[in-house]
Design a protein around this motif. Structure first.
Motif, short mmCIF file in Angstrom:
data_model
loop_
_atom_site.label_atom_id
_atom_site.label_comp_id
_atom_site.label_asym_id
_atom_site.label_seq_id
_atom_site.Cartn_x
_atom_site.Cartn_y
_atom_site.Cartn_z
N THR A 14 0.84 -1.20 0.00
CA THR A 14 0.00 0.00 0.00
C THR A 14 0.88 1.24 0.00
O THR A 14 1.84 1.33 0.76
CB THR A 14 -0.91 0.03 1.24
OG1 THR A 14 -1.74 -1.14 1.24
CG2 THR A 14 -1.79 1.27 1.24
N THR A 15 0.55 2.19 -0.85
CA THR A 15 1.28 3.46 -0.88
C THR A 15 0.77 4.37 0.23
O THR A 15 -0.41 4.70 0.27
CB THR A 15 1.10 4.17 -2.24
OG1 THR A 15 1.55 3.30 -3.29
CG2 THR A 15 1.91 5.46 -2.29
N THR A 16 1.67 4.76 1.14
CA THR A 16 1.27 5.60 2.27
C THR A 16 1.58 7.07 2.04
O THR A 16 1.04 7.93 2.73
CB THR A 16 1.98 5.14 3.56
OG1 THR A 16 3.40 5.21 3.36
CG2 THR A 16 1.58 3.72 3.92
N ALA A 17 2.45 7.38 1.07
CA ALA A 17 2.76 8.78 0.77
C ALA A 17 3.39 8.87 -0.61
O ALA A 17 4.07 7.95 -1.05
CB ALA A 17 3.72 9.35 1.82
N ALA A 18 3.14 9.99 -1.27
CA ALA A 18 3.78 10.31 -2.55
C ALA A 18 4.31 11.73 -2.43
O ALA A 18 3.53 12.67 -2.20
CB ALA A 18 2.80 10.19 -3.70
N VAL A 19 5.62 11.90 -2.55
CA VAL A 19 6.26 13.18 -2.26
C VAL A 19 7.11 13.61 -3.45
O VAL A 19 7.90 12.82 -3.99
CB VAL A 19 7.15 13.09 -1.00
CG1 VAL A 19 7.84 14.41 -0.73
CG2 VAL A 19 6.31 12.67 0.20
N HIS A 20 6.96 14.85 -3.87
CA HIS A 20 7.76 15.44 -4.93
C HIS A 20 8.92 16.21 -4.31
O HIS A 20 8.69 17.12 -3.50
CB HIS A 20 6.91 16.37 -5.79
CG HIS A 20 7.68 17.07 -6.86
ND1 HIS A 20 7.40 18.36 -7.28
CD2 HIS A 20 8.74 16.65 -7.63
CE1 HIS A 20 8.23 18.71 -8.23
NE2 HIS A 20 9.05 17.70 -8.47
N ILE A 21 10.16 15.84 -4.67
CA ILE A 21 11.34 16.55 -4.19
C ILE A 21 11.94 17.26 -5.39
O ILE A 21 12.71 16.70 -6.17
CB ILE A 21 12.35 15.59 -3.54
CG1 ILE A 21 11.67 14.75 -2.47
CG2 ILE A 21 13.53 16.36 -2.94
CD1 ILE A 21 12.55 13.72 -1.83
N GLU A 22 11.57 18.52 -5.56
CA GLU A 22 11.92 19.26 -6.77
C GLU A 22 13.42 19.44 -6.92
O GLU A 22 13.95 19.38 -8.04
CB GLU A 22 11.23 20.63 -6.75
CG GLU A 22 11.40 21.43 -8.02
CD GLU A 22 10.62 22.71 -8.01
OE1 GLU A 22 10.65 23.44 -9.02
OE2 GLU A 22 9.96 22.99 -6.99
N THR A 23 14.13 19.67 -5.82
CA THR A 23 15.58 19.91 -5.90
C THR A 23 16.35 18.68 -6.37
O THR A 23 17.48 18.80 -6.83
CB THR A 23 16.12 20.34 -4.53
OG1 THR A 23 15.79 19.34 -3.55
CG2 THR A 23 15.53 21.68 -4.11
N MET A 24 15.75 17.50 -6.26
CA MET A 24 16.41 16.26 -6.67
C MET A 24 15.77 15.64 -7.90
O MET A 24 16.16 14.54 -8.32
CB MET A 24 16.41 15.25 -5.51
CG MET A 24 17.06 15.76 -4.25
SD MET A 24 17.05 14.56 -2.90
CE MET A 24 18.23 13.35 -3.51
N ASN A 25 14.77 16.31 -8.46
CA ASN A 25 14.05 15.79 -9.64
C ASN A 25 13.46 14.42 -9.38
O ASN A 25 13.49 13.54 -10.24
CB ASN A 25 14.98 15.74 -10.87
CG ASN A 25 15.66 17.06 -11.15
OD1 ASN A 25 15.01 18.09 -11.28
ND2 ASN A 25 16.99 17.03 -11.21
N GLN A 26 12.90 14.24 -8.19
CA GLN A 26 12.39 12.93 -7.78
C GLN A 26 10.94 12.99 -7.32
O GLN A 26 10.49 14.00 -6.77
CB GLN A 26 13.23 12.36 -6.62
CG GLN A 26 14.64 11.96 -6.97
CD GLN A 26 15.37 11.40 -5.77
OE1 GLN A 26 14.87 11.44 -4.63
NE2 GLN A 26 16.55 10.86 -5.99
N VAL A 27 10.25 11.88 -7.55
CA VAL A 27 8.98 11.61 -6.90
C VAL A 27 9.14 10.30 -6.15
O VAL A 27 9.52 9.29 -6.75
CB VAL A 27 7.82 11.50 -7.91
CG1 VAL A 27 6.51 11.22 -7.18
CG2 VAL A 27 7.70 12.78 -8.73
N ARG A 28 8.90 10.34 -4.83
CA ARG A 28 9.06 9.14 -4.00
C ARG A 28 7.70 8.61 -3.57
O ARG A 28 6.86 9.37 -3.08
CB ARG A 28 9.90 9.46 -2.76
CG ARG A 28 11.31 9.91 -3.10
CD ARG A 28 12.16 10.09 -1.86
NE ARG A 28 13.48 10.64 -2.19
CZ ARG A 28 14.44 10.86 -1.30
NH1 ARG A 28 14.24 10.57 -0.02
NH2 ARG A 28 15.61 11.36 -1.69
#
Length: 206
Positions: A14-28
């Protein structure tokens, strides 16, 4: 679809969080157990981190993870190589690499690794002909003294492959020693291609 490469890693979770980290060009995408999958949209590549959590967020560009329901919060620190005092390692694995037609026979002669940082020991493994279950060859391990720890310079390593013929190859690079700080910048292969298709066993031919 864009998540096909990590579908097997998150099935049943189950996905508990989706976070965009703009400074690292990532979506976790934080999972409820086992792992977090990360999409780098600049390089268009997926990675998997070996942590899970209840929730996550970014504050002023810094990633925070709620690890447990009782309120244990972890803060990500740039260039850290330990998690709560325990060192962690990195594994880089390619997709199946093929040249020419899908059944054609290739010869992988050498592997060239370009990186930055100061890895103390890297191990190069190769899987052959779409067989993930069997590690056909450990190509080699770098000496513990290469390159000098703390140099931070670019390094290049060449590996000679003994078992060369296959229809496809998957390369895997592992940290043998933990607590290493390095980044892979490039991977090159010296290949040869044979005419025709691969030879198959009699029970595979009709």
């Amino acid at each position: 679809f864009i998540g096909a490469e990590v579908e097997d890693l998150i099935t049943g979770l189950t996905t508990t969080a989706a976070v965009h980290i703009e400074t690292m060009n990532q979506v976790r995408f934080v999972m409820s157990a086992t792992r977090t999958v990360v999409y780098d949209y600049l390089s268009r590549a997926w990675a998997a981190f070996t942590y899970s959590g209840q929730a996550a967020a970014t504050v002023d560009g810094t990633f925070y993870l709620l690890k447990t329901a009782v309120g244990q919060v972890a803060k990500e620190v740039a260039a850290a190589t330990t998690d709560a005092g325990a060192a962690f390692t990195m594994t880089v694995r390619t997709n199946w690499l093929k040249v020419g037609n899908i059944h054609g026979l290739k010869r992988l002669r050498r592997i060239f690794v370009l990186g930055t940082g100061y890895p103390t020991t890297l191990r190069i493994d190769v899987h052959y002909s779409y067989n993930d279950a069997v590690l056909t060859e450990n190509v080699g391990t770098t000496p513990a003294t290469f390159p000098a720890a703390g140099s931070g310079d670019a390094f290049q390593i060449r590996y000679h492959v003994a078992n060369q013929q296959a229809t496809a190859y998957r390369i895997q690079i592992n940290d043998v020693a933990s607590g290493m700080l390095w980044a892979l910048q490039g991977l090159s292969l010296e290949l040869g291609i044979k005419r025709g298709g691969a030879k198959l066993r009699s029970e595979q031919s009709f």
